[in-house]
Design a protein around this motif. Structure first.
Motif, PDB file in Angstrom:
ATOM      1  N   HIS A  91    -100.658 -81.399  45.756  1.00 15.83           N
ATOM      2  CA  HIS A  91    -100.360 -80.187  46.520  1.00 15.83           C
ATOM      3  C   HIS A  91    -100.065 -79.006  45.603  1.00 15.83           C
ATOM      4  O   HIS A  91    -100.375 -77.861  45.947  1.00 15.83           O
ATOM      5  CB  HIS A  91     -99.200 -80.446  47.478  1.00 15.83           C
ATOM      6  N   VAL A  92     -99.466 -79.266  44.459  1.00 18.70           N
ATOM      7  CA  VAL A  92     -99.241 -78.181  43.503  1.00 18.70           C
ATOM      8  C   VAL A  92    -100.572 -77.604  43.037  1.00 18.70           C
ATOM      9  O   VAL A  92    -100.743 -76.386  42.924  1.00 18.70           O
ATOM     10  CB  VAL A  92     -98.411 -78.685  42.300  1.00 18.70           C
ATOM     11  N   ILE A  93    -101.541 -78.472  42.761  1.00 22.33           N
ATOM     12  CA  ILE A  93    -102.855 -78.003  42.316  1.00 22.33           C
ATOM     13  C   ILE A  93    -103.568 -77.269  43.443  1.00 22.33           C
ATOM     14  O   ILE A  93    -104.227 -76.253  43.230  1.00 22.33           O
ATOM     15  CB  ILE A  93    -103.698 -79.198  41.821  1.00 22.33           C
TER      16      ILE A  93
ATOM     17  N   ARG B 164     -93.339 -73.896  42.427  1.00 22.70           N
ATOM     18  CA  ARG B 164     -92.256 -73.177  41.739  1.00 22.70           C
ATOM     19  C   ARG B 164     -91.055 -74.093  41.488  1.00 22.70           C
ATOM     20  O   ARG B 164     -90.438 -74.059  40.425  1.00 22.70           O
ATOM     21  CB  ARG B 164     -91.835 -71.954  42.562  1.00 22.70           C
ATOM     22  N   GLU B 165     -90.727 -74.922  42.472  1.00 18.71           N
ATOM     23  CA  GLU B 165     -89.590 -75.817  42.315  1.00 18.71           C
ATOM     24  C   GLU B 165     -89.864 -76.875  41.246  1.00 18.71           C
ATOM     25  O   GLU B 165     -88.988 -77.179  40.420  1.00 18.71           O
ATOM     26  CB  GLU B 165     -89.270 -76.491  43.653  1.00 18.71           C
ATOM     27  N   LEU B 166     -91.065 -77.429  41.232  1.00 23.99           N
ATOM     28  CA  LEU B 166     -91.404 -78.412  40.210  1.00 23.99           C
ATOM     29  C   LEU B 166     -91.400 -77.791  38.816  1.00 23.99           C
ATOM     30  O   LEU B 166     -90.956 -78.418  37.852  1.00 23.99           O
ATOM     31  CB  LEU B 166     -92.771 -79.035  40.501  1.00 23.99           C
TER      32      LEU B 166
ATOM     33  N   MET C 154     -89.134 -79.081  35.711  1.00 26.29           N
ATOM     34  CA  MET C 154     -89.720 -79.498  34.441  1.00 26.29           C
ATOM     35  C   MET C 154     -89.147 -78.681  33.284  1.00 26.29           C
ATOM     36  O   MET C 154     -88.880 -79.211  32.210  1.00 26.29           O
ATOM     37  CB  MET C 154     -91.241 -79.358  34.484  1.00 26.29           C
ATOM     38  N   VAL C 155     -88.937 -77.374  33.508  1.00 23.69           N
ATOM     39  CA  VAL C 155     -88.385 -76.509  32.463  1.00 23.69           C
ATOM     40  C   VAL C 155     -86.949 -76.921  32.136  1.00 23.69           C
ATOM     41  O   VAL C 155     -86.524 -76.907  30.980  1.00 23.69           O
ATOM     42  CB  VAL C 155     -88.445 -75.034  32.897  1.00 23.69           C
ATOM     43  N   SER C 156     -86.203 -77.324  33.167  1.00 26.54           N
ATOM     44  CA  SER C 156     -84.804 -77.709  32.946  1.00 26.54           C
ATOM     45  C   SER C 156     -84.668 -79.048  32.234  1.00 26.54           C
ATOM     46  O   SER C 156     -83.600 -79.387  31.748  1.00 26.54           O
ATOM     47  CB  SER C 156     -84.077 -77.777  34.293  1.00 26.54           C
TER      48      SER C 156
END
Length: 347
Positions: free
Chosen positions: A42-44, A53-55, A59-61
């Motif tokens: 779904h992200v793709i 945006r939430e994922l 991932m950044v955190s």
């Protein structure tokens, strides 16, 4: 927007979506569970959506994508009931891609061989009875053209072979995803959805072919008290232990599943009630053969026991009928003192 995403999952783009989703899961070192596969698909399909945006934030955190977190994201951002359909549609798209690639390879090879054979025959004929030097020159040019075509076809075949290899790899990965979708993540037995499908299949075959099969329901004795005393993590350890015993004893074509909570189910195709009893008793005996220890503290947890009930298929049974009789036998075993098997009809 949801309709647009749905159409992409059902279009030829499904192949590309699958490839990209699996690539991203691998690159980000996220295990390709069914839920994670659905999230990344779904992200793709919607790269600027709220789930993406939430994922990205997660991932950044550096926060790990645990099963609990993935389930939370799925329940928050995804519609219900789409995973199995998306997997099926993507698998069908990949199957079509593979069939097309294989057919293209065969066609290119056959065309090259046929053209070459015909030109060689024409050349031999003209050598025997040449009509003019000009005609021989034409044949020579055609022969050169054939060589060029063969070289081109060889290049096409290599490219198609590479494509076929990639599609085959994706099909294998998707097959693993399908297996994950039918597996209970804690016990590694089949999950309730897979059980529902299998028992309905067994019932239908019994109706049409006159086959017989048995259903066994097993329940861990005093599990709630045990769970409340030692905690859910230790309860999970017990569930895995019982599942491991069942898995060793129940081999194909027999089928074992986690039925729900601390309850397990076994489908025994072709077995009579008499045939099924020794198998179930051996599971009860193996489970209670030794005490187990709490993994975190090495505390002795004591002996784990099971109660079990068996019911056999009767002509005209619905799945509900069969489960109800097996469940009734199971509760008779509970009332008679637990750690035992009761066969339906046993007074």
């Amino acid at each position: 927007m949801a309709e647009d995403i749905d159409s992409r999952f059902r279009s030829p783009e499904a192949y590309e979506l699958a490839r990209l989703a699996l690539e991203q899961l691998e690159s980000q070192r996220v295990w390709p569970t069914p839920v994670n596969y659905e999230l990344w698909s779904h992200v793709i399909a919607e790269p600027n959506g709220p789930l993406a945006r939430e994922l990205e934030r997660i991932m950044v955190s550096g926060e790990p994508i645990t099963d609990d977190l993935a389930e939370h994201l799925a329940s928050t951002y995804l519609p219900k009931g789409r995973l199995s359909e998306q997997i099926r549609d993507t698998g069908q798209a990949l199957s079509r891609e593979l069939a097309t690639a294989e057919q293209a390879i065969r066609s290119a090879h056959e065309t090259s061989e046929t053209f070459s054979t015909r030109l060689e025959e024409t050349s031999r004929t003209l050598k025997k009875d040449p009509s003019s030097s000009a005609l021989q020159g034409v044949v020579a040019n055609l022969t050169d053209a054939t060589r060029e075509m063969q070289a081109q076809n060889a290049s096409v075949e290599r490219a198609l072979a590479a494509s076929t290899s990639e599609v085959a790899m994706l099909r294998e990965q998707l097959e693993e995803i399908r297996k994950e979708a039918a597996t209970d993540p804690l016990t590694r037995l089949a999950n309730r959805r897979a059980f529902d499908e299998r028992i309905e299949q067994a019932r239908a075959e019994a109706d049409t072919k006159g086959d017989f099969f048995c259903l066994v329901l097993l329940d861990i004795d005093h599990f709630k008290k045990f769970n409340d005393t030692w905690g859910h993590q230790t309860g999970d350890q017990v569930l895995r232990y019982v599942a491991s015993v069942i898995r060793k004893r129940v081999l194909p074509p027999r089928f074992a599943a986690r039925f729900g909570g601390e309850e397990f189910a076994i489908i025994l195709p072709g077995d009579s009630l008499f045939d099924a009893s020794p198998l179930v008793n051996s599971i009860l005996k193996d489970v209670s053969a030794s005490s187990i220890r709490r993994r975190s503290t090495n505390d002795n947890l004591g002996i784990i026991t099971l109660s079990a009930g068996i019911a056999g298929f009767r002509a005209g049974d619905t799945v509900h009928d069969l489960i109800e009789r097996a469940d009734s036998s199971l509760y008779k075993a509970k009332r008679r003192g637990r750690n035992r098997l009761v066969v339906e009809g046993d007074a």
